[in-house]
Design an enzyme around this catalytic site. Structure first.
Site, PDB file in Angstrom:
ATOM      1  N   ASP A  92       0.856  -1.180   0.000  1.00 35.09           N
ATOM      2  CA  ASP A  92       0.000   0.000   0.000  1.00 35.09           C
ATOM      3  C   ASP A  92       0.892   1.230   0.000  1.00 35.09           C
ATOM      4  O   ASP A  92       2.080   1.146   0.337  1.00 35.09           O
ATOM      5  CB  ASP A  92      -0.935   0.009   1.212  1.00 35.09           C
ATOM      6  CG  ASP A  92      -2.221   0.790   0.960  1.00 35.09           C
ATOM      7  OD1 ASP A  92      -2.344   1.449  -0.089  1.00 35.09           O
ATOM      8  OD2 ASP A  92      -3.122   0.750   1.829  1.00 35.09           O
ATOM      9  N   ASP A  93       0.320   2.360  -0.361  1.00 38.58           N
ATOM     10  CA  ASP A  93       1.106   3.596  -0.371  1.00 38.58           C
ATOM     11  C   ASP A  93       1.378   4.082   1.040  1.00 38.58           C
ATOM     12  O   ASP A  93       2.456   4.579   1.341  1.00 38.58           O
ATOM     13  CB  ASP A  93       0.401   4.684  -1.191  1.00 38.58           C
ATOM     14  CG  ASP A  93      -1.032   4.980  -0.744  1.00 38.58           C
ATOM     15  OD1 ASP A  93      -1.590   4.246   0.101  1.00 38.58           O
ATOM     16  OD2 ASP A  93      -1.614   5.959  -1.251  1.00 38.58           O
ATOM     17  N   ASP A  96      -2.146   4.689   7.723  1.00 39.08           N
ATOM     18  CA  ASP A  96      -2.515   5.893   8.468  1.00 39.08           C
ATOM     19  C   ASP A  96      -2.984   5.501   9.860  1.00 39.08           C
ATOM     20  O   ASP A  96      -2.173   5.251  10.748  1.00 39.08           O
ATOM     21  CB  ASP A  96      -3.584   6.660   7.689  1.00 39.08           C
ATOM     22  CG  ASP A  96      -3.863   8.055   8.227  1.00 39.08           C
ATOM     23  OD1 ASP A  96      -3.756   8.264   9.456  1.00 39.08           O
ATOM     24  OD2 ASP A  96      -4.216   8.946   7.444  1.00 39.08           O
TER      25      ASP A  96
END
Length: 162
Positions: A92-93, A96
């Site tokens: 994933d980028d 969070d």
């Protein structure tokens, strides 16, 4: 940028993203993966870059929606995979709050999970990441931005000459 949750802005260029992904790959190059599972949509571009650097041809996706512009909503799993992740690289980028990461970890508990960027709340859920970013920082990825003309400074400061 949401006034209550995000107080900083981190803008990432295409060049910076590419450099960061290549650096992350230096930590992965000795491993042998069956394939890559990209978490859509944010993980698609990093996964493609990683696939190139590691010469991986088998790529799958887990399709989850959790963001609507800058606010995190309920998770909507639109597509999963048919394995537990054993031997797979999960990409994933960003991690969070960890909400998406937790859901994907449950689906693919044996995958090696990497993100390019990680915030403190979600960081413990990934196996590797490259750059830590403050929890209150909104990351602007290059695929969310466009190029625009910017007036020269002199034209912004001085009134036009008649």
């Amino acid at each position: 940028m949401s006034a209550n949750r995000y107080h900083q802005l981190f803008t990432i260029s295409w060049d910076q993203l590419h450099r960061d992904v290549r650096t992350l790959c230096h930590h992965l190059v000795e491993r042998d993966f069956k394939g890559i599972v990209a978490i859509t949509r944010g993980g698609l571009i990093p996964a493609a870059l990683i696939a190139r650097e590691l010469n991986v041809r088998l790529i799958d996706t887990v399709c989850i929606k959790s963001y609507d512009e800058q606010s995190q909503g309920e998770l909507d799993v639109m597509k999963g995979v048919e394995h537990d992740g054993d031997g797979w690289l999960l990409v994933d980028d960003l991690v969070d709050t960890g909400k998406t990461a937790r859901a994907v970890r449950e689906m693919l508990p044996k995958a090696h999970f990497v993100t390019v960027y990680a915030k403190p709340e979600g960081r413990p859920l990934v196996d590797q990441y490259l750059t830590e970013v403050a929890q209150d920082c909104w990351i602007q990825f290059p695929w969310d931005l466009g190029h625009a003309y910017v007036e020269p400074l002199v034209d912004q400061v001085r009134p036009p000459k008649p």
